[in-house]
Design a protein around this motif. Structure first.
Motif, PDB file in Angstrom:
ATOM      1  N   GLY A   1      44.682  17.791  76.110  1.00 55.87           N
ATOM      2  CA  GLY A   1      45.062  18.533  74.732  1.00 55.87           C
ATOM      3  C   GLY A   1      43.605  19.098  74.144  1.00 55.87           C
ATOM      4  O   GLY A   1      43.718  19.650  73.264  1.00 55.87           O
ATOM      5  N   ILE A   2      42.534  18.866  74.830  1.00 50.15           N
ATOM      6  CA  ILE A   2      41.143  19.190  74.103  1.00 50.15           C
ATOM      7  C   ILE A   2      40.456  20.062  74.994  1.00 50.15           C
ATOM      8  O   ILE A   2      39.295  20.189  75.009  1.00 50.15           O
ATOM      9  CB  ILE A   2      40.486  18.091  73.778  1.00 50.15           C
ATOM     10  N   ILE A   3      41.128  20.853  76.038  1.00 50.00           N
ATOM     11  CA  ILE A   3      40.522  21.661  76.623  1.00 50.00           C
ATOM     12  C   ILE A   3      39.648  22.608  76.014  1.00 50.00           C
ATOM     13  O   ILE A   3      38.717  23.456  76.375  1.00 50.00           O
ATOM     14  CB  ILE A   3      41.475  22.501  77.959  1.00 50.00           C
ATOM     15  N   ARG A   4      40.145  23.098  75.012  1.00 51.45           N
ATOM     16  CA  ARG A   4      39.340  24.107  74.182  1.00 51.45           C
ATOM     17  C   ARG A   4      37.975  23.530  73.735  1.00 51.45           C
ATOM     18  O   ARG A   4      36.949  24.315  73.827  1.00 51.45           O
ATOM     19  CB  ARG A   4      39.845  24.190  72.752  1.00 51.45           C
ATOM     20  N   ARG A   5      37.613  22.500  73.697  1.00 48.43           N
ATOM     21  CA  ARG A   5      36.518  21.824  73.592  1.00 48.43           C
ATOM     22  C   ARG A   5      35.554  21.434  74.598  1.00 48.43           C
ATOM     23  O   ARG A   5      34.328  21.022  74.688  1.00 48.43           O
ATOM     24  CB  ARG A   5      36.499  20.565  72.526  1.00 48.43           C
ATOM     25  N   GLN A   6      36.596  20.952  75.908  1.00 50.78           N
ATOM     26  CA  GLN A   6      35.938  20.523  76.808  1.00 50.78           C
ATOM     27  C   GLN A   6      36.692  21.425  78.148  1.00 50.78           C
ATOM     28  O   GLN A   6      37.440  20.837  78.903  1.00 50.78           O
ATOM     29  CB  GLN A   6      36.278  18.885  77.202  1.00 50.78           C
ATOM     30  N   PRO A   7      36.167  22.379  78.169  1.00 55.62           N
ATOM     31  CA  PRO A   7      36.719  23.254  79.268  1.00 55.62           C
ATOM     32  C   PRO A   7      36.791  23.018  80.879  1.00 55.62           C
ATOM     33  O   PRO A   7      37.547  23.309  81.441  1.00 55.62           O
ATOM     34  CB  PRO A   7      36.118  24.667  79.200  1.00 55.62           C
ATOM     35  N   ASP A   8      35.705  22.017  81.161  1.00 57.55           N
ATOM     36  CA  ASP A   8      35.618  21.565  82.589  1.00 57.55           C
ATOM     37  C   ASP A   8      36.744  20.644  82.912  1.00 57.55           C
ATOM     38  O   ASP A   8      36.763  20.261  84.059  1.00 57.55           O
ATOM     39  CB  ASP A   8      34.269  20.804  82.399  1.00 57.55           C
ATOM     40  N   ILE A   9      37.536  20.265  81.847  1.00 57.25           N
ATOM     41  CA  ILE A   9      38.619  19.270  82.275  1.00 57.25           C
ATOM     42  C   ILE A   9      39.581  20.108  83.350  1.00 57.25           C
ATOM     43  O   ILE A   9      40.049  19.603  84.115  1.00 57.25           O
ATOM     44  CB  ILE A   9      39.788  18.919  81.036  1.00 57.25           C
ATOM     45  N   LYS A  10      39.495  21.556  83.087  1.00 52.38           N
ATOM     46  CA  LYS A  10      40.354  22.150  83.968  1.00 52.38           C
ATOM     47  C   LYS A  10      39.752  22.216  85.300  1.00 52.38           C
ATOM     48  O   LYS A  10      40.585  22.490  86.421  1.00 52.38           O
ATOM     49  CB  LYS A  10      40.425  23.773  83.533  1.00 52.38           C
ATOM     50  N   LEU A  11      38.434  21.951  85.616  1.00 49.30           N
ATOM     51  CA  LEU A  11      37.600  22.078  86.773  1.00 49.30           C
ATOM     52  C   LEU A  11      37.931  20.652  87.344  1.00 49.30           C
ATOM     53  O   LEU A  11      37.904  20.313  88.595  1.00 49.30           O
ATOM     54  CB  LEU A  11      36.311  22.624  86.702  1.00 49.30           C
ATOM     55  N   HIS A  12      37.860  19.495  86.583  1.00 47.25           N
ATOM     56  CA  HIS A  12      37.690  18.291  87.131  1.00 47.25           C
ATOM     57  C   HIS A  12      39.002  17.428  87.184  1.00 47.25           C
ATOM     58  O   HIS A  12      39.052  16.685  88.062  1.00 47.25           O
ATOM     59  CB  HIS A  12      36.627  17.454  86.224  1.00 47.25           C
ATOM     60  N   ARG A  13      39.782  17.508  86.168  1.00 46.60           N
ATOM     61  CA  ARG A  13      41.124  16.971  86.282  1.00 46.60           C
ATOM     62  C   ARG A  13      41.830  17.266  87.447  1.00 46.60           C
ATOM     63  O   ARG A  13      42.188  18.456  87.770  1.00 46.60           O
ATOM     64  CB  ARG A  13      41.925  17.045  85.187  1.00 46.60           C
ATOM     65  N   ARG A  14      42.736  16.195  88.133  1.00 47.94           N
ATOM     66  CA  ARG A  14      43.628  16.370  89.252  1.00 47.94           C
ATOM     67  C   ARG A  14      44.977  16.234  89.047  1.00 47.94           C
ATOM     68  O   ARG A  14      45.175  15.109  88.160  1.00 47.94           O
ATOM     69  CB  ARG A  14      43.289  15.795  90.716  1.00 47.94           C
ATOM     70  N   ALA A  15      46.106  16.622  89.494  1.00 49.02           N
ATOM     71  CA  ALA A  15      47.422  16.019  89.412  1.00 49.02           C
ATOM     72  C   ALA A  15      47.536  14.668  89.829  1.00 49.02           C
ATOM     73  O   ALA A  15      48.006  13.951  88.973  1.00 49.02           O
ATOM     74  CB  ALA A  15      48.342  16.839  90.176  1.00 49.02           C
ATOM     75  N   ALA A  16      46.768  14.419  90.890  1.00 53.40           N
ATOM     76  CA  ALA A  16      46.967  12.661  91.224  1.00 53.40           C
ATOM     77  C   ALA A  16      46.366  11.901  90.225  1.00 53.40           C
ATOM     78  O   ALA A  16      46.658  10.590  90.370  1.00 53.40           O
ATOM     79  CB  ALA A  16      45.996  12.521  92.654  1.00 53.40           C
TER      80      ALA A  16
END
Length: 440
Positions: A335-350
């Motif tokens: 929910g805070i990807i706007r502020r921490q866009p690297d979540i899209k690069l680091h988080r995984r489905a697992a």
């Protein structure tokens, strides 16, 4: 980055490329990497350009990395990963940040030499100039794939579409918008009107949102430590969605309150600013507690700070029940990807199932510590139902003396026993809230 020179633009881009490569390829936190690099710069203009470039490049990496992949017959070797980062940030500066085209090209070519890879300077020049010539067709081709169109990983697009089919496109769009900087006024040391006046006198465009009692939003990002009132503890940085936690806790003087996953202490501090409560701020990560203590000290607040796993009550709980418990649970932070866009690069489905297991374990362990008539607020900065309403449903099933209390519509969309705020709603981040009362 110790000062500005004629070649400072190339130096900043070289620094940004190195940092971006660490974030993308080594999994380093963007904010940690930026803070480490920016601390070397005495010039606020350099810091601002570095921050804008890094955050925009992380936000749009999945789009422009795909564009780069279509332009190169063979991928870049591992030893050229800084050049990889440099090319992507060059695309971003041209297309997203709207910087002068050929100035970007020239500075990136010079940056390649500063990175110690002069033999790649020609490649950087050729690729960026080709992008200028063909960007309409290259971007149209990128739009054919959802991953590169939305700059989100496939697994996350699928989860958002599954959980929120009617809202998925708007969520993905909002995730790629830069969020406003939001402050929380420390009402023990300052009034909102007084701080607004000081900020406006300092030339800042500042507003007081009507739906948040303690918030001020700024139109432009800035180094908050340089703002008037920061050193005096007159405010903190905290998004409006997180500020709503204190409203939902319904705090009263004299209550015993537990913040079970407290670091870095924003919600702990807000609760103490609201009422004279006996606060226990607990966190399992010892490395984050110094910052929590520093924040409390700057704001003039006191709490009992404990290093422990909240679910292992024998290690820290004295047996006295709490009137309020905040479980701001570890989560995917989607929910805070706007502020921490690297979540899209680091988080995984697992990651989601293990996080949901931790959330459930914490909830069931904390419930016996709540006094009869007391309230537990479950909150996350996640958008995913598996971490939110599913976790709360399990807690309600497991605890026969628990009942969900209604939460007002202004806190977002109904989602099981709680409410889900979407990113961008009233300018706030994505957040989930569920308020449970102990009936006996």
């Amino acid at each position: 980055m110790s000062g500005r020179t004629d070649n400072s633009g190339a130096a900043i881009r070289a620094e940004a490329a190195r940092t971006l490569a660490r974030v993308v390829f080594d999994g380093v936190s963007l904010r940690v990497a930026f803070d480490a690099r920016a601390s070397r710069s005495a010039d606020p203009r350099d810091r601002a350009l570095l921050a804008a470039t890094l955050f925009a490049s992380a936000r749009w990496w999945l789009r422009f990395d795909a564009v780069l992949g279509r332009m190169l017959e063979r991928g870049l070797p591992d030893k050229a990963r800084d050049i990889h980062g440099l090319l992507v940030l060059g695309f971003v500066q041209i297309e997203v940040m709207r910087m002068p085209d050929y100035a970007v090209v020239a500075a990136c070519v010079d940056a390649a030499r500063l990175l110690g890879q002069p033999r790649h300077a020609g490649l950087v020049n050729a690729v960026l100039r080709r992008f200028l010539r063909e960007r309409a067709s290259l971007l149209a081709e990128a739009d054919l794939d959802e991953v590169s169109r939305h700059a989100h990983p496939r697994w996350l697009i699928d989860r958002i579409r599954n959980d929120w089919p009617r809202d998925a496109d708007s969520i993905l769009e909002e995730n790629n918008r830069e969020a406003l900087l939001t402050l929380r006024v420390n009402r023990r040391r300052c009034t909102r009107d007084a701080l607004l006046e000081r900020l406006q006198q300092a030339g800042m465009t500042a507003h007081a949102p009507l739906h948040l009692a303690d918030a001020i939003t700024l139109e432009e990002s800035t180094d908050v430590s340089r703002l008037p009132g920061f050193a005096e503890g007159h405010f903190s940085v905290q998004d409006g969605a997180a500020q709503q936690v204190a409203d939902l806790l319904d705090l009263k003087d004299g209550q015993r309150v537990l913040d079970a996953c407290a670091a870095p202490g924003g919600k702990t501090a807000h609760a103490l600013e609201r009422a004279n409560v006996e606060m226990t701020a607990l966190d399992s990560d010892a490395g984050r507690l110094p910052r929590l203590r520093e924040n409390l000290l700057r704001l003039g607040l006191e709490a009992t700070v404990v290093h422990a796993d909240a679910s292992r009550s024998d290690d820290w709980w004295d047996g006295r029940p709490f009137d309020r418990i905040l479980l701001d649970a570890p989560c995917s932070a989607t929910g805070i990807i706007r502020r921490q866009p690297d979540i899209k690069l680091h988080r995984r489905a697992a990651d989601i199932a293990p996080l949901a297991a931790i959330q459930a374990r914490l909830g069931t362990a904390l419930w016996p510590m709540l006094a009869p008539g007391g309230k537990l607020l479950y909150a996350t900065c996640s958008l995913l139902r598996a971490e939110n309403e599913a976790t709360v449903a399990r807690l309600l099933d497991a605890c026969s003396d628990a009942r969900a209390l209604p939460i007002q519509d202004r806190h977002g969309r109904a989602a099981g026993a709680g409410r889900q705020n979407f990113p961008g709603h009233k300018g706030m981040d994505g957040f989930y809230y569920a308020l449970l009362e102990k009936t006996r």
